[in-house]
Each structure stands twice: as C-alpha cells, then as structure tokens.
Scaffold this motif. Sequence first.
Motif, PDB file in Angstrom:
ATOM      1  N   UNK A 165       4.526  24.104   8.800  1.00 45.02           N
ATOM      2  CA  UNK A 165       4.008  22.887   8.181  1.00 45.02           C
ATOM      3  C   UNK A 165       2.501  23.087   8.001  1.00 45.02           C
ATOM      4  N   UNK A 166       2.033  22.905   6.773  1.00 43.07           N
ATOM      5  CA  UNK A 166       0.618  23.037   6.452  1.00 43.07           C
ATOM      6  C   UNK A 166       0.153  21.680   5.928  1.00 43.07           C
ATOM      7  N   UNK A 167      -0.931  21.163   6.486  1.00 43.86           N
ATOM      8  CA  UNK A 167      -1.441  19.854   6.081  1.00 43.86           C
ATOM      9  C   UNK A 167      -2.832  20.009   5.487  1.00 43.86           C
ATOM     10  N   UNK A 168      -3.233  19.032   4.657  1.00 52.22           N
ATOM     11  CA  UNK A 168      -4.554  19.098   4.062  1.00 52.22           C
ATOM     12  C   UNK A 168      -4.982  17.769   3.485  1.00 52.22           C
ATOM     13  N   UNK A 169      -6.292  17.622   3.301  1.00 49.75           N
ATOM     14  CA  UNK A 169      -6.844  16.418   2.688  1.00 49.75           C
ATOM     15  C   UNK A 169      -8.225  16.722   2.120  1.00 49.75           C
ATOM     16  N   UNK A 170      -8.721  15.752   1.333  1.00 46.91           N
ATOM     17  CA  UNK A 170     -10.085  15.831   0.820  1.00 46.91           C
ATOM     18  C   UNK A 170     -10.999  15.071   1.763  1.00 46.91           C
ATOM     19  N   UNK A 171     -12.093  15.690   2.152  1.00 53.33           N
ATOM     20  CA  UNK A 171     -13.117  14.999   2.932  1.00 53.33           C
ATOM     21  C   UNK A 171     -13.961  14.210   1.935  1.00 53.33           C
ATOM     22  N   UNK A 172     -14.013  12.900   2.077  1.00 49.47           N
ATOM     23  CA  UNK A 172     -14.792  12.102   1.119  1.00 49.47           C
ATOM     24  C   UNK A 172     -16.291  12.306   1.307  1.00 49.47           C
ATOM     25  N   UNK A 173     -17.052  11.908   0.302  1.00 50.38           N
ATOM     26  CA  UNK A 173     -18.507  12.064   0.372  1.00 50.38           C
ATOM     27  C   UNK A 173     -19.110  11.237   1.506  1.00 50.38           C
ATOM     28  N   UNK A 231       4.309  16.712   0.070  1.00 46.78           N
ATOM     29  CA  UNK A 231       4.078  15.275  -0.018  1.00 46.78           C
ATOM     30  C   UNK A 231       2.571  15.054  -0.082  1.00 46.78           C
ATOM     31  N   UNK A 232       2.129  14.247  -1.064  1.00 47.16           N
ATOM     32  CA  UNK A 232       0.705  13.994  -1.261  1.00 47.16           C
ATOM     33  C   UNK A 232       0.470  12.489  -1.330  1.00 47.16           C
ATOM     34  N   UNK A 233      -0.510  12.004  -0.561  1.00 50.72           N
ATOM     35  CA  UNK A 233      -0.920  10.600  -0.582  1.00 50.72           C
ATOM     36  C   UNK A 233      -2.406  10.531  -0.876  1.00 50.72           C
ATOM     37  N   UNK A 234      -2.786   9.624  -1.782  1.00 54.76           N
ATOM     38  CA  UNK A 234      -4.191   9.455  -2.131  1.00 54.76           C
ATOM     39  C   UNK A 234      -4.802   8.305  -1.324  1.00 54.76           C
ATOM     40  N   UNK A 235      -6.123   8.249  -1.336  1.00 55.43           N
ATOM     41  CA  UNK A 235      -6.822   7.141  -0.679  1.00 55.43           C
ATOM     42  C   UNK A 235      -6.404   5.812  -1.311  1.00 55.43           C
ATOM     43  N   UNK A 236      -6.259   5.797  -2.633  1.00 54.30           N
ATOM     44  CA  UNK A 236      -5.889   4.565  -3.344  1.00 54.30           C
ATOM     45  C   UNK A 236      -4.543   4.022  -2.875  1.00 54.30           C
ATOM     46  N   UNK A 237      -3.606   4.909  -2.552  1.00 54.05           N
ATOM     47  CA  UNK A 237      -2.285   4.473  -2.101  1.00 54.05           C
ATOM     48  C   UNK A 237      -2.348   3.732  -0.766  1.00 54.05           C
ATOM     49  N   UNK A 241     -15.186   4.426  -5.077  1.00 53.16           N
ATOM     50  CA  UNK A 241     -14.181   4.214  -6.134  1.00 53.16           C
ATOM     51  C   UNK A 241     -13.844   5.517  -6.866  1.00 53.16           C
ATOM     52  N   UNK A 242     -14.856   6.336  -7.140  1.00 56.38           N
ATOM     53  CA  UNK A 242     -14.648   7.588  -7.881  1.00 56.38           C
ATOM     54  C   UNK A 242     -13.778   8.590  -7.111  1.00 56.38           C
ATOM     55  N   UNK A 243     -13.611   8.393  -5.799  1.00 56.20           N
ATOM     56  CA  UNK A 243     -12.846   9.327  -4.976  1.00 56.20           C
ATOM     57  C   UNK A 243     -11.486   8.767  -4.555  1.00 56.20           C
ATOM     58  N   UNK A 244     -11.122   7.597  -5.042  1.00 56.02           N
ATOM     59  CA  UNK A 244      -9.867   6.954  -4.654  1.00 56.02           C
ATOM     60  C   UNK A 244      -8.632   7.804  -4.991  1.00 56.02           C
TER      61      UNK A 244
END
Length: 192
Positions: free
Chosen positions: A63-71, A31-37, A45-48
């Motif tokens: 269970x393995x979790x992950x995300x992008x650390x924003x700038x 399951x993947x959720x973006x910042x924009x969601x 905006x470029x990282x949404x």
Amino acid sequence: MSTRLNPYLMFRGQAEEAMTFYQSVLGGVLDVNTYAQFGGGGVPEAEQGQVMHSQLTTNDTVVLMGSDAPSTMPGQVTNGTVSISGDDLETIRGWFEALAEGGSVDLPFEEAPWGDHFGQVTDRFGVQWMFNSPPRPLTHRRPTADPSLISDGSAVTTATGRDGGLEQACGLAWDRSVDSTRGAARRRSETR
C-alpha cells in the motif's frame, strides 16, 4: 489484529499525477480524495483540487499513500527512500525500469556483492527508490550462527554470503528459527 507500515509520500501539487504514474507501474487500485471533497481543510481556494489523501493498494501487503502538502504547510517536502524487495526478479526489474523513465538511475539494477540484485533510482517526481531481489526466496535460506555479531557473545542466527548478504551488509542479525507460538521468523537484534 494486523499492523502495516506504509510509505506516505508528500508532493507540492503533483500527488495525483505521481500516484497515477505509480499505479501504471505497480498496478492496483488507486483512491484519490481532494481537499474540496472534505470541506477544504483550511487550504487556499486555488489548492482545493489538490490531493488531501490518496492510497494505491496493489495487494494485502503493498500500500502506497500520498498527498499534496498545501502552501499553508511551510518547509521543504522530503520523502526519504521507498524500498521494494521481492523474489520475482523480472517484476522488480520492470518496476525499476519504469520508475527510472524520466528520472535517473542512481545505481544500476544488477547483481550486488552480496548476491542479490540491487539498484536505486530517483523517479521523475524526485522520490528515491531502492530495489532488492534475492537469488531465491528468503524463507528458503540456510542460516548460520555468527556470535561475533552480538557484543555480549550470545549466538544469533543470521543469513550470510550469497544466501543473504543484504541483512549482513546492513548489519542486521535475524533469528530465522521458527517461533513455535507464532510460526514465523522474527527479528532478534541489530548490530553495528
């Protein structure tokens, strides 16, 4: 009520690619959720479109979790080491080999001095993984008492030699006796 400890990996714009790769290796549902969601979360905006949260569930215990650390989150992203242990040697070996593709083998997956198969790999995303597979299931090991492992001299049951060297090598003492109120082996103390 149950409690789980889950690895949570951080990336810089590679979370979806990495988590999709881990799904190809480990299987399961991603399951993947973006910042924009979720309204943008205050990221540029470029990282949404980057990953705010993802979760790879392969079964009730993995269970393995992950995300992008924003700038907007300064500093270096570090992930420590993810450790996978299991009794199915061929499955563990397959995961080791798949994660090594495009990465580097830090320690080959082979029989270790304590009798288990053990290896370390850094995957193509820079995440370090350790793999351990005992020669037979942990629940079937025969414990031995070794009072020297506890400074106060109290007896503690611990696995030793080919039947449980990982705990011995890491300096952990385990009580393998069955707790009549819980019916499970329990950790008794750490040494060294």
